[in-house]
Design a protein around this motif. Structure first.
Motif, PDB file in Angstrom:
ATOM      1  N   VAL B  46      60.256  39.790  42.962  1.00  0.00           N
ATOM      2  CA  VAL B  46      60.710  41.182  43.050  1.00  0.00           C
ATOM      3  C   VAL B  46      60.287  41.987  41.818  1.00  0.00           C
ATOM      4  O   VAL B  46      59.788  43.107  41.925  1.00  0.00           O
ATOM      5  CB  VAL B  46      62.257  41.228  43.215  1.00  0.00           C
ATOM      6  CG1 VAL B  46      62.792  42.632  43.012  1.00  0.00           C
ATOM      7  CG2 VAL B  46      62.656  40.704  44.577  1.00  0.00           C
ATOM      8  N   GLU B  47      60.460  41.385  40.621  1.00  0.00           N
ATOM      9  CA  GLU B  47      60.180  42.140  39.385  1.00  0.00           C
ATOM     10  C   GLU B  47      58.693  42.465  39.233  1.00  0.00           C
ATOM     11  O   GLU B  47      58.329  43.433  38.572  1.00  0.00           O
ATOM     12  CB  GLU B  47      60.724  41.390  38.154  1.00  0.00           C
ATOM     13  CG  GLU B  47      60.121  40.028  37.846  1.00  0.00           C
ATOM     14  CD  GLU B  47      60.334  38.970  38.945  1.00  0.00           C
ATOM     15  OE1 GLU B  47      61.311  39.079  39.717  1.00  0.00           O
ATOM     16  OE2 GLU B  47      59.500  38.061  39.043  1.00  0.00           O
ATOM     17  N   GLN B  50      58.238  45.550  41.883  1.00  0.00           N
ATOM     18  CA  GLN B  50      59.127  46.709  41.922  1.00  0.00           C
ATOM     19  C   GLN B  50      58.584  47.892  41.119  1.00  0.00           C
ATOM     20  O   GLN B  50      59.004  49.034  41.338  1.00  0.00           O
ATOM     21  CB  GLN B  50      60.561  46.348  41.517  1.00  0.00           C
ATOM     22  CG  GLN B  50      60.744  45.989  40.051  1.00  0.00           C
ATOM     23  CD  GLN B  50      62.111  45.369  39.783  1.00  0.00           C
ATOM     24  OE1 GLN B  50      62.924  45.199  40.686  1.00  0.00           O
ATOM     25  NE2 GLN B  50      62.376  45.027  38.536  1.00  0.00           N
ATOM     26  N   SER B  53      57.623  50.279  43.365  1.00  0.00           N
ATOM     27  CA  SER B  53      58.734  50.613  44.278  1.00  0.00           C
ATOM     28  C   SER B  53      58.730  49.756  45.536  1.00  0.00           C
ATOM     29  O   SER B  53      59.221  50.178  46.574  1.00  0.00           O
ATOM     30  CB  SER B  53      58.718  52.095  44.685  1.00  0.00           C
ATOM     31  OG  SER B  53      58.859  52.881  43.558  1.00  0.00           O
ATOM     32  N   THR B  55      59.768  46.082  47.493  1.00  0.00           N
ATOM     33  CA  THR B  55      60.716  44.980  47.393  1.00  0.00           C
ATOM     34  C   THR B  55      60.501  44.022  48.551  1.00  0.00           C
ATOM     35  O   THR B  55      59.869  44.373  49.548  1.00  0.00           O
ATOM     36  CB  THR B  55      62.177  45.493  47.345  1.00  0.00           C
ATOM     37  OG1 THR B  55      63.019  44.403  46.958  1.00  0.00           O
ATOM     38  CG2 THR B  55      62.653  46.031  48.689  1.00  0.00           C
ATOM     39  N   ASN B 113      58.453  49.451  51.056  1.00  0.00           N
ATOM     40  CA  ASN B 113      58.406  50.515  50.056  1.00  0.00           C
ATOM     41  C   ASN B 113      59.806  51.137  49.993  1.00  0.00           C
ATOM     42  O   ASN B 113      60.288  51.683  50.970  1.00  0.00           O
ATOM     43  CB  ASN B 113      57.365  51.564  50.465  1.00  0.00           C
ATOM     44  CG  ASN B 113      57.230  52.654  49.409  1.00  0.00           C
ATOM     45  OD1 ASN B 113      58.225  53.134  48.859  1.00  0.00           O
ATOM     46  ND2 ASN B 113      56.000  53.038  49.129  1.00  0.00           N
ATOM     47  N   MET B 114      60.468  50.988  48.818  1.00  0.00           N
ATOM     48  CA  MET B 114      61.877  51.398  48.725  1.00  0.00           C
ATOM     49  C   MET B 114      62.034  52.905  48.846  1.00  0.00           C
ATOM     50  O   MET B 114      63.096  53.387  49.223  1.00  0.00           O
ATOM     51  CB  MET B 114      62.488  50.918  47.406  1.00  0.00           C
ATOM     52  CG  MET B 114      62.721  49.404  47.395  1.00  0.00           C
ATOM     53  SD  MET B 114      63.567  48.883  45.879  1.00  0.00           S
ATOM     54  CE  MET B 114      62.151  48.762  44.757  1.00  0.00           C
ATOM     55  N   ASN B 167      71.108  46.958  45.682  1.00  0.00           N
ATOM     56  CA  ASN B 167      70.692  48.108  46.489  1.00  0.00           C
ATOM     57  C   ASN B 167      71.873  48.790  47.177  1.00  0.00           C
ATOM     58  O   ASN B 167      71.668  49.702  47.971  1.00  0.00           O
ATOM     59  CB  ASN B 167      69.721  47.663  47.592  1.00  0.00           C
ATOM     60  CG  ASN B 167      68.394  47.232  47.025  1.00  0.00           C
ATOM     61  OD1 ASN B 167      67.836  47.900  46.177  1.00  0.00           O
ATOM     62  ND2 ASN B 167      67.891  46.081  47.494  1.00  0.00           N
TER      63      ASN B 167
END
Lengths: 241, 241
Positions: B46-47, B50, B53, B55, B113-114, B167
């Protein structure tokens, strides 16, 4: 005389809340786990006394949280027993993260005969206690005795499979989760520390229904969790800084 | 080509249910934790994504549990990725206890895409995937696509603080707990193994209300969890042996 013993843990993803900090329930969980592990290591754990049908029961707990450590931190949980009498023994906790104290706790335990459901005289364990006790004061004030309140009910639901431990009683941590679920989420997100006092009074069984409520005055919240037949299970007072 | 990677865990008290065996939710939790840790270790956690953007989102999961390990066991969680295309990647799990296979899983993930909440074309990660993929078949059949059902509602409650992740969406494990809380407790106590297929369809947010229900036919239980505004969150099929 014995010395303070320390245990290390890493804050895993399942221990953090939406702020990515260890939740209050997780911090208390580290304390209760360490209580079990340390008692076992020193010869008076559940497995050592269950042959006589005895078990340990947490009766009161006080916890002060100054700061909640972030996910992936490695924390140090120091614990020691410093008091014991016929009815109760006192175990203390100091939790630090990179050398900085972030929480402290005082827990009071009694020994219960699982068959008669009566409290057992702990003089039985005098030799063990004299060997393990540490001459160090508790890090914070002892747990308060909490009086009945007349709370506004906020939640009622049957005890569920995921709530119960091997005695089929509701797990201590669930009560703490239920309390924190009642707070406005911004209060949790922006808190600057808190003190939690809890009295555990009776156990809820699978098949019973939990009824929880609180009254709030300023920064002080008082919770009472009962069954639907009005058996009081636990009371708590949570004061935010 | 890469090789299967293994991680060891100890079954702690908070991972077991009243039978003192790891619960199905805990077994799935080990798989999901390892998915995160292994992706991080190999540069696509994830890192790592991110910053753009993006996840990871779990879309489908199949788990077979043959036996639930006891508290304090040390388990081995082996994991490998063996498939990937523009829309989905497949990560597998084999869990063993003292060399004995007790559970296996297949998980399918997409990249989101968050900001736009759109699925991202994973061709972006082709180089990474070519480096980490393992030429080993999945240990069990891929997760099934589950059709809508007309369940009898068993539970309805607002999303709570203890349900949500960073989230502010309901944590995957909570859905699994809600399903298992609906079973007769004897079925869980006496189970001889199970297969779980889950489709994750949408995310529930803090402020929404969860509505869960199931239909059961013989040993097969089909769950559907929605919001009170009829947004389908997830479906599952759990078949006991």
């Amino acid at each position: 005389m014995a010395e303070i013993t320390s245990y290390q843990y890493r804050i895993d993803p399942q221990q953090v809340d939406f702020t990515l900090r260890a939740s209050a329930a997780s911090i208390i969980n580290y304390m209760l786990n360490v209580a079990g592990v340390d008692a076992s290591n020193k010869g008076f754990g559940v497995e050592a006394i269950q042959g006589q049908s005895f078990t340990w029961v947490l009766s009161r707990l006080a916890v002060e949280i100054y700061k909640q450590p972030m996910q992936h931190s490695t924390i140090d949980v120091a614990t020691w027993v410093n008091e014991f009498n016929r009815l109760s023994s006192t175990r203390n906790f100091r939790l630090s993260d990179g050398g900085e104290l972030f929480a402290a706790g005082v827990s009071q335990w009694c020994m219960l005969n699982m068959e008669s459901r009566q409290v057992v005289d702990m003089s039985l364990l005098r030799d063990v206690y004299e060997r393990v006790m540490v001459a160090e004061a508790s890090p914070i004030a002892a747990p308060q005795r909490l009086r009945p309140t007349e709370p506004t009910v906020t939640m009622s639901r049957p005890v569920a499979y995921s709530d119960i431990d091997f005695n089929r009683h509701v797990n201590t941590l669930r009560y703490i989760e239920l309390m924190f679920d009642a707070f406005p989420i911004d209060l949790i997100e922006q808190n600057n520390g808190m003190r939690i006092d809890i009295n555990f009074i009776a156990e809820a069984r699978y098949g019973e229904t939990l009824v929880a409520g609180y009254i709030a005055e300023g920064n002080v919240w008082q919770f009472e969790i009962k069954t639907d037949s009005d058996k009081v299970l636990c009371r708590s007072k949570i004061e935010f800084k």
